[in-house]
Scaffold this active site. Structure first.
Site, PDB file in Angstrom:
ATOM      1  N   ARG A 167     -11.083   5.475  41.161  1.00 25.32           N
ATOM      2  CA  ARG A 167     -10.426   5.930  42.401  1.00 25.32           C
ATOM      3  C   ARG A 167     -11.021   7.253  42.899  1.00 25.32           C
ATOM      4  O   ARG A 167     -10.316   8.100  43.441  1.00 25.32           O
ATOM      5  CB  ARG A 167      -8.918   6.115  42.178  1.00 25.32           C
ATOM      6  CG  ARG A 167      -8.176   4.874  41.837  1.00 25.32           C
ATOM      7  CD  ARG A 167      -8.114   3.880  42.989  1.00 25.32           C
ATOM      8  NE  ARG A 167      -7.139   2.865  42.709  1.00 25.32           N
ATOM      9  CZ  ARG A 167      -7.376   1.808  41.928  1.00 25.32           C
ATOM     10  NH1 ARG A 167      -8.558   1.615  41.388  1.00 25.32           N
ATOM     11  NH2 ARG A 167      -6.435   0.911  41.713  1.00 25.32           N
ATOM     12  N   SER A 241       0.031   2.497  44.217  1.00 17.50           N
ATOM     13  CA  SER A 241       0.224   3.384  43.057  1.00 17.50           C
ATOM     14  C   SER A 241       0.223   4.831  43.525  1.00 17.50           C
ATOM     15  O   SER A 241      -0.718   5.266  44.175  1.00 17.50           O
ATOM     16  CB  SER A 241      -0.916   3.210  42.053  1.00 17.50           C
ATOM     17  OG  SER A 241      -0.983   1.886  41.602  1.00 17.50           O
ATOM     18  N   GLU A 343      -2.553   9.806  43.021  1.00 17.94           N
ATOM     19  CA  GLU A 343      -3.652   9.000  43.561  1.00 17.94           C
ATOM     20  C   GLU A 343      -3.625   9.032  45.083  1.00 17.94           C
ATOM     21  O   GLU A 343      -4.655   8.981  45.751  1.00 17.94           O
ATOM     22  CB  GLU A 343      -3.511   7.558  43.055  1.00 17.94           C
ATOM     23  CG  GLU A 343      -4.798   6.739  43.127  1.00 17.94           C
ATOM     24  CD  GLU A 343      -4.821   5.809  44.314  1.00 17.94           C
ATOM     25  OE1 GLU A 343      -5.919   5.432  44.746  1.00 17.94           O
ATOM     26  OE2 GLU A 343      -3.742   5.457  44.832  1.00 17.94           O
TER      27      GLU A 343
HETATM   28  P1  FAD Z   1      -5.973   5.820  54.769  1.00 17.92           P
HETATM   29  O1  FAD Z   1      -4.695   5.859  54.047  1.00 17.92           O
HETATM   30  O2  FAD Z   1      -5.951   5.804  56.240  1.00 17.92           O
HETATM   31  O3  FAD Z   1      -6.863   7.057  54.271  1.00 17.92           O
HETATM   32  C1  FAD Z   1      -7.030   7.352  52.903  1.00 17.92           C
HETATM   33  C2  FAD Z   1      -7.997   8.534  52.754  1.00 17.92           C
HETATM   34  O4  FAD Z   1      -9.302   8.119  53.184  1.00 17.92           O
HETATM   35  C3  FAD Z   1      -7.628   9.720  53.652  1.00 17.92           C
HETATM   36  O5  FAD Z   1      -7.957  10.904  52.969  1.00 17.92           O
HETATM   37  C4  FAD Z   1      -8.514   9.544  54.870  1.00 17.92           C
HETATM   38  O6  FAD Z   1      -8.807  10.753  55.529  1.00 17.92           O
HETATM   39  C5  FAD Z   1      -9.767   8.920  54.266  1.00 17.92           C
HETATM   40  N1  FAD Z   1     -10.468   8.035  55.189  1.00 17.92           N
HETATM   41  C6  FAD Z   1     -10.003   6.869  55.716  1.00 17.92           C
HETATM   42  N2  FAD Z   1     -10.945   6.288  56.470  1.00 17.92           N
HETATM   43  C7  FAD Z   1     -12.025   7.117  56.433  1.00 17.92           C
HETATM   44  C8  FAD Z   1     -13.314   7.076  57.035  1.00 17.92           C
HETATM   45  N3  FAD Z   1     -13.710   6.074  57.825  1.00 17.92           N
HETATM   46  N4  FAD Z   1     -14.182   8.097  56.780  1.00 17.92           N
HETATM   47  C9  FAD Z   1     -13.798   9.123  55.984  1.00 17.92           C
HETATM   48  N5  FAD Z   1     -12.605   9.215  55.391  1.00 17.92           N
HETATM   49  C10 FAD Z   1     -11.723   8.221  55.613  1.00 17.92           C
HETATM   50  N6  FAD Z   1      -5.727   0.726  46.239  1.00 17.92           N
HETATM   51  C11 FAD Z   1      -6.510   0.217  45.269  1.00 17.92           C
HETATM   52  O7  FAD Z   1      -7.587   0.756  44.995  1.00 17.92           O
HETATM   53  N7  FAD Z   1      -6.144  -0.897  44.578  1.00 17.92           N
HETATM   54  C12 FAD Z   1      -5.006  -1.548  44.826  1.00 17.92           C
HETATM   55  O8  FAD Z   1      -4.723  -2.553  44.192  1.00 17.92           O
HETATM   56  C13 FAD Z   1      -4.155  -1.043  45.850  1.00 17.92           C
HETATM   57  N8  FAD Z   1      -2.972  -1.658  46.124  1.00 17.92           N
HETATM   58  C14 FAD Z   1      -2.179  -1.163  47.106  1.00 17.92           C
HETATM   59  C15 FAD Z   1      -0.982  -1.827  47.384  1.00 17.92           C
HETATM   60  C16 FAD Z   1      -0.147  -1.387  48.382  1.00 17.92           C
HETATM   61  C17 FAD Z   1       1.138  -2.125  48.678  1.00 17.92           C
HETATM   62  C18 FAD Z   1      -0.506  -0.244  49.146  1.00 17.92           C
HETATM   63  C19 FAD Z   1       0.369   0.232  50.266  1.00 17.92           C
HETATM   64  C20 FAD Z   1      -1.681   0.446  48.861  1.00 17.92           C
HETATM   65  C21 FAD Z   1      -2.526  -0.006  47.824  1.00 17.92           C
HETATM   66  N9  FAD Z   1      -3.726   0.640  47.505  1.00 17.92           N
HETATM   67  C22 FAD Z   1      -4.555   0.119  46.542  1.00 17.92           C
HETATM   68  C23 FAD Z   1      -4.100   1.894  48.195  1.00 17.92           C
HETATM   69  C24 FAD Z   1      -4.814   1.687  49.547  1.00 17.92           C
HETATM   70  O9  FAD Z   1      -4.648   0.380  50.005  1.00 17.92           O
HETATM   71  C25 FAD Z   1      -6.300   2.002  49.442  1.00 17.92           C
HETATM   72  O10 FAD Z   1      -6.503   3.313  48.995  1.00 17.92           O
HETATM   73  C26 FAD Z   1      -7.017   1.819  50.783  1.00 17.92           C
HETATM   74  O11 FAD Z   1      -8.410   1.882  50.594  1.00 17.92           O
HETATM   75  C27 FAD Z   1      -6.633   2.872  51.829  1.00 17.92           C
HETATM   76  O12 FAD Z   1      -7.202   2.488  53.067  1.00 17.92           O
HETATM   77  P2  FAD Z   1      -6.684   3.052  54.443  1.00 17.92           P
HETATM   78  O13 FAD Z   1      -7.627   2.607  55.498  1.00 17.92           O
HETATM   79  O14 FAD Z   1      -5.271   2.736  54.639  1.00 17.92           O
HETATM   80  O15 FAD Z   1      -6.888   4.619  54.207  1.00 17.92           O
HETATM   81  N1  EPU Z   2       3.971  -1.458  33.020  1.00 17.98           N
HETATM   82  C1  EPU Z   2       5.192  -1.035  32.527  1.00 17.98           C
HETATM   83  N2  EPU Z   2       6.306  -1.259  33.291  1.00 17.98           N
HETATM   84  C2  EPU Z   2       6.246  -1.866  34.503  1.00 17.98           C
HETATM   85  C3  EPU Z   2       4.999  -2.285  35.023  1.00 17.98           C
HETATM   86  C4  EPU Z   2       3.870  -2.073  34.243  1.00 17.98           C
HETATM   87  O1  EPU Z   2       5.284  -0.503  31.428  1.00 17.98           O
HETATM   88  O2  EPU Z   2       7.286  -2.023  35.134  1.00 17.98           O
HETATM   89  C5  EPU Z   2       2.770  -1.240  32.183  1.00 17.98           C
HETATM   90  C6  EPU Z   2       2.441  -2.473  31.358  1.00 17.98           C
HETATM   91  O3  EPU Z   2       1.974  -2.020  30.104  1.00 17.98           O
HETATM   92  C7  EPU Z   2       1.289  -3.091  32.133  1.00 17.98           C
HETATM   93  C8  EPU Z   2       0.599  -1.863  32.683  1.00 17.98           C
HETATM   94  O4  EPU Z   2       1.656  -0.964  33.004  1.00 17.98           O
HETATM   95  O5  EPU Z   2       0.441  -3.822  31.297  1.00 17.98           O
HETATM   96  C9  EPU Z   2      -0.294  -2.100  33.890  1.00 17.98           C
HETATM   97  O6  EPU Z   2       0.486  -2.592  34.967  1.00 17.98           O
HETATM   98  P1  EPU Z   2      -0.196  -3.360  36.197  1.00 17.98           P
HETATM   99  O7  EPU Z   2      -1.087  -4.446  35.698  1.00 17.98           O
HETATM  100  O8  EPU Z   2       0.880  -3.708  37.147  1.00 17.98           O
HETATM  101  O9  EPU Z   2      -1.191  -2.339  36.866  1.00 17.98           O
HETATM  102  P2  EPU Z   2      -1.203  -0.762  37.016  1.00 17.98           P
HETATM  103  O10 EPU Z   2      -2.073  -0.186  35.960  1.00 17.98           O
HETATM  104  O11 EPU Z   2       0.156  -0.217  37.151  1.00 17.98           O
HETATM  105  C10 EPU Z   2      -3.377  -0.714  38.468  1.00 17.98           C
HETATM  106  C11 EPU Z   2      -3.806  -0.124  39.761  1.00 17.98           C
HETATM  107  C12 EPU Z   2      -3.345  -0.984  40.928  1.00 17.98           C
HETATM  108  C13 EPU Z   2      -3.962  -2.353  40.785  1.00 17.98           C
HETATM  109  C14 EPU Z   2      -3.544  -2.964  39.441  1.00 17.98           C
HETATM  110  C15 EPU Z   2      -4.243  -4.266  39.162  1.00 17.98           C
HETATM  111  C16 EPU Z   2      -3.997   2.269  39.420  1.00 17.98           C
HETATM  112  C17 EPU Z   2      -3.434   3.620  39.692  1.00 17.98           C
HETATM  113  N3  EPU Z   2      -3.303   1.242  39.882  1.00 17.98           N
HETATM  114  O12 EPU Z   2      -1.953  -0.657  38.438  1.00 17.98           O
HETATM  115  O13 EPU Z   2      -3.801  -0.376  42.135  1.00 17.98           O
HETATM  116  O14 EPU Z   2      -3.579  -3.198  41.837  1.00 17.98           O
HETATM  117  O15 EPU Z   2      -3.878  -2.056  38.368  1.00 17.98           O
HETATM  118  O16 EPU Z   2      -5.584  -4.026  38.867  1.00 17.98           O
HETATM  119  O17 EPU Z   2      -5.064   2.173  38.818  1.00 17.98           O
HETATM  120  C18 EPU Z   2      -3.254   1.205  43.825  1.00 17.98           C
HETATM  121  O18 EPU Z   2      -4.282   1.822  43.507  1.00 17.98           O
HETATM  122  O19 EPU Z   2      -2.526   1.572  44.774  1.00 17.98           O
HETATM  123  C19 EPU Z   2      -2.883  -0.008  43.094  1.00 17.98           C
HETATM  124  C20 EPU Z   2      -1.784  -0.718  43.365  1.00 17.98           C
END
Ligand code: FAD
Ligand code: EPU
Length: 347
Positions: A167, A241, A343
């Protein structure tokens, strides 16, 4: 056009009510350069901070933004090159990430299927080095072009230039607020390499009755898993997250273990191998053990299915969410000796 006092509630997935003092959209590098020029020539905007907004799915707005918010709306998905094994696709930073994933699946291009349903736009994908279910974008990243705000120049970044980490990228650290990402080139595989070993992916594929693996099947499995535990921002405000999963070196982990007797006190503590021989401890587990899962105060809460996600039940302020995150951070620190890192980008 530069607008004033624009409501950002629908432009951040946390649904935090906040305004931008100034706001503008751009859909090309030329338009961006023109807006920046106009900002520079006006007394009221000249010295204000700038914030580049994508889909707003990884930000927490603490208050009204007393600067200029620039919303990146550069569109376009285009094949720029092809070789024996790969197709190189150039994508505008303002394209929705999941639409790009769906485009790849439709055209049989592999590499991003595990990253299905991640909200936000393509421009933030290298900034965050987005990742899920065993894949990070750095594995399929070829290059990007970005506009240097001060020098007014377009610069190309290769994978090494971006310094991707968990990240992390150079745009989140050293070059924070210096560049606007314009377009990203992804290198997709003609022959898929399936990643099914992470978490419940294999189990979900079996449940779906999939006989022959495909990128479409993996995408669907990931979508099913995500939908079952992550709140949909359209229904419940959140930014995914809120914290990163802590990664400790072996020495750090053993030190903690000795002083706090973690293994003895928590024999069920899950740990996973991470890059560089580090040990990853799920933040969700640490937060749940600290008693926060399902906690709610006012409209700010810790999600009941995935405690790593903080939620806005309606009218929480950015400060209330931040305050809750601070209390979670302190309680995990005092119980486990581990300092969680946020994050989400706090604005
Ligand atoms: P924004 O929120 O608009 O911006 C994020 C940052 O990037 C800000 O600092 C902004 O200034 C900068 N930025 C945005 N666009 C640009 C650009 N073109 N040039 C320079 N800087 C820029 N992330 C994961 O990695 N894995 C996941 O599984 C995941 N699951 C998610 C689930 C949910 C329900 C939600 C709400 C979020 C999740 N995220 C996850 C986080 C998020 O989706 C990602 O970080 C995504 O890449 C953010 O994109 P955005 O366009 O919304 O960025
Ligand atoms: N867990 C608990 N309690 C819960 C849920 C999870 O103890 O209620 C523990 C379990 O041990 C489980 C572990 O957490 O095995 C991992 O949980 P999960 O697989 O749901 O994923 P995560 O580590 O919590 C990360 C990323 C997610 C991404 C998933 C799948 C980060 C910060 N988050 O979550 O990314 O979708 O893995 O790869 O690395 C995001 O970045 O916004 C995001 C959602």
């Amino acid at each position: 056009m530069i607008e004033e006092n624009i409501d950002l509630t629908n432009l951040n997935t946390f649904g935090i009510s906040a305004k931008a003092r100034f706001f503008s959209r751009f859909s090309s590098a030329t338009e961006l350069a023109e807006i920046l020029q106009s900002i520079k020539t006006k007394n009221e905007t000249r010295n204000l901070p700038l914030f580049i907004l994508g889909g707003g799915s990884n930000i927490l707005l603490l208050k009204d933004y007393e600067g200029v918010v620039l919303k990146n709306e550069i569109r376009g998905i285009e094949v720029v090159h092809e070789d024996l094994d790969h197709v190189y696709v150039k994508v505008g930073a303002g394209e929705n990430w999941n639409d790009f994933v769906l485009h790849c699946i439709k055209h049989g291009l592999a590499g991003v299927e595990n990253l299905s349903l991640i909200p936000g736009n393509v421009g933030a994908s290298p900034m965050q080095n987005i990742g899920a279910y065993g894949v990070e974008i750095r594995e399929v990243f070829e290059s990007l072009s970005a506009f240097h705000i001060r020098d007014q120049q377009i610069v190309t970044f290769t994978v090494n230039d971006c310094r991707f980490g968990y990240r992390e990228s150079i745009f989140k650290n050293q070059y924070r607020n210096e560049f606007v990402i314009l377009e990203v080139i992804y290198r997709l595989n003609k022959r898929p390499v399936f990643h099914t070993s992470y978490g419940a992916v294999q189990q979900e594929l079996e449940k779906m009755g999939v006989k022959e693996l495909s990128i479409a099947a993996i995408s669907q499995a990931v979508i099913n898993i995500r939908s079952s535990k992550l709140p949909d921002p359209a229904v419940l405000g959140n930014a995914g997250s809120f914290f990163k999963n802590p990664q400790l070196s072996k020495v750090e982990f053993e030190g903690l273990n000795k002083s706090l007797e973690l293994n003895k006190r928590y024999p069920d503590m899950p740990t996973f191998p991470a890059d560089g021989g580090n040990i990853k401890i799920p933040a969700a587990w640490l937060i749940e053990q600290s008693g926060w899962k399902g906690y709610r105060r006012g409209d700010a809460g810790c999600h009941g299915k995935q405690p790593l996600v903080l939620v806005n039940y309606g009218n929480a302020t950015g400060d209330e969410i931040y305050q809750l995150s601070e209390e979670i951070l302190q309680s995990v620190k005092s119980k486990f000796g581990i300092t969680l890192e946020r994050e989400v980008n706090v604005v």
